[in-house]
Design an enzyme around this catalytic site. Structure first.
Site, mmCIF file in Angstrom:
data_model
loop_
_atom_site.group_PDB
_atom_site.id
_atom_site.type_symbol
_atom_site.label_atom_id
_atom_site.label_comp_id
_atom_site.label_asym_id
_atom_site.label_seq_id
_atom_site.Cartn_x
_atom_site.Cartn_y
_atom_site.Cartn_z
ATOM 1 C CD GLU A 274 50.487 66.619 34.098
ATOM 2 O OE1 GLU A 274 51.222 66.613 33.086
ATOM 3 O OE2 GLU A 274 49.705 65.701 34.368
ATOM 4 C CD GLU A 328 56.047 59.117 37.105
ATOM 5 O OE1 GLU A 328 55.078 58.349 37.240
ATOM 6 O OE2 GLU A 328 55.937 60.300 36.732
ATOM 7 C CE LYS A 331 54.547 59.240 32.384
ATOM 8 N NZ LYS A 331 54.203 60.676 32.475
ATOM 9 C CD GLU A 337 55.892 61.577 28.413
ATOM 10 O OE1 GLU A 337 55.414 61.360 29.538
ATOM 11 O OE2 GLU A 337 55.585 62.570 27.728
#
Length: 387
Positions: A274, A328, A331, A337
């Site tokens: 990541e 997203e 999250k 985030e």
């Protein structure tokens, strides 16, 4: 005598096959045949269908992805796409998987074996960021779980094509600056060394989640933003190795190599599982802007496509999965985030780094310019390209 169109078609197909074979073996790692991959996280309630995501990935020519579970709808959607996928065995399943091989066997038979070979499942990430985390019980069950999953694959004859791994966070390191000084934390070592020994035996690289964004966000007063973004800067000098680093990403990769070397695994490859940069964040989250996210991800992509090594390991090609494909919206945590996506939830690009968004024409626009080649030739070429 062949017509000019047929001759061009034949030559086009030959070129396609040649370059396909040339770049399909950039490295020996069976789970990651390229250098640029993307994490397809789905903690959201507004994302495109998996079928649309396949269209998006093909248009962007992204051929390596990671997901964090084994969602059957996703795995079915990727059937026949040619896209290589690493699936995730969630942290919540590790204790159960560690108890006995029969449970791992059932999991593999239900979630991996039925989708092969149509869906190119190339790896299973057993847990995510376990060591260095807060749940000590998971530290203890990680290795048994990984072994049981691997043994299940082996008994089913799948271990040659499906790799078992486990991504780590930077929390496993005691320090990482300068890169040559990097070591594993003392409390992590009793669990890390046996895990590395097992992965060394089965040919699995060391996977690290490396985020210059997080380093900069946590210490913007002492970290040069240009150094974090691959922009022109003085860089840093590692006196022990006498190496110069012009960007933090390479320094983080080499720090992992240094830590591995200190515990006897100097031959093990490092893959970044990541990395990414948030395009939006809270007021306290330094550097979380669209401009910085675009700069980091554009320069990272250029860097990876060069297929080069690092200052400390110049012959080991750097490979990384970008986090993430989409923003997203569900999250938890700070605003950043929910804003790591290269694409927005509607499939449009979050910012331009050379990809095409999921718009009505995106699935075909990349191919229309080749119309003169002939429809039959193009169909054959596309089939070969995505195989």
């Amino acid at each position: 005598m062949l017509s000019l169109n047929m001759m061009f078609c034949s030559f086009f197909l030959w070129l396609l096959l040649f370059f396909s074979s040339l770049f399909s073996h950039v490295s020996g790692d069976k789970a990651f045949s390229g250098t640029y991959g993307v994490n397809y996280g789905r903690i959201a309630d507004n994302l495109p269908s998996p079928e649309s995501v396949v269209t998006l990935l093909k248009a962007a020519k992204i051929k390596n992805i990671r997901i964090y579970d084994v969602d059957h709808q996703v795995l079915r959607a990727f059937k026949g796409s040619g896209i290589e996928i690493v699936v995730g065995l969630g942290n919540e399943f590790l204790k159960d998987m560690s108890v006995g091989e029969d449970r791992a066997m059932s999991w593999v038979k239900e979630n991996v074996q039925p989708f092969l070979p149509g869906t190119k499942i190339r790896g299973i990430a057993v847990g995510n960021e376990i060591l260095g985390g807060t749940d000590m019980e998971l530290w203890q069950v990680l290795l048994p779980a990984a072994k049981n999953v691997y043994n299940a694959l082996s008994k089913l004859g799948l271990d040659k094509n499906v790799q078992v791994s486990s991504p780590n966070s930077e929390a496993v390191f005691a320090n990482s600056f300068p890169p040559s000084s990097c070591t594993f934390k003392e409390d992590v070592l009793p669990y890390m060394k046996p895990l590395l020994q097992f992965f060394s035996q089965i040919g699995t690289p060391f996977f690290i989640n490396a985020y210059p964004f997080l380093a900069y966000k946590n210490d913007p007063q002492h970290i040069d933003l240009n150094y974090a973004l691959f922009l022109k800067n003085p860089g840093i000098y590692d006196a022990k190795t006498k190496l110069h680093y012009s960007n933090m990403f390479e320094a983080q990769v080499d720090a992992a190599y240094a830590a591995l070397e200190k515990v006897g695994f100097d031959k093990m490859d490092v893959i970044v599982s990541e990395t990414g940069w948030a395009s939006h964040g809270d007021e306290s989250e330094a550097g979380a802007t669209i401009k910085n996210a675009r700069t980091y991800n554009l320069n990272l992509r250029k860097r990876l496509l060069k297929k080069k090594g690092t200052p400390y390991r110049p012959k080991k090609v750097v490979r990384a999965y970008v986090f993430a494909l989409f923003n997203e919206n569900l999250k938890p945590g700070p605003t950043s985030e929910r804003n790591f996506g290269l694409f927005k939830a509607d499939g449009s690009i979050a910012y331009d780094i050379g990809f095409t968004g999921l718009v009505p024409s995106s699935a075909t626009s990349s191919f229309l310019s080749f119309k003169a080649v002939g429809s039959s030739c193009m169909m054959m070429a596309l089939l070969l390209y995505f195989l």
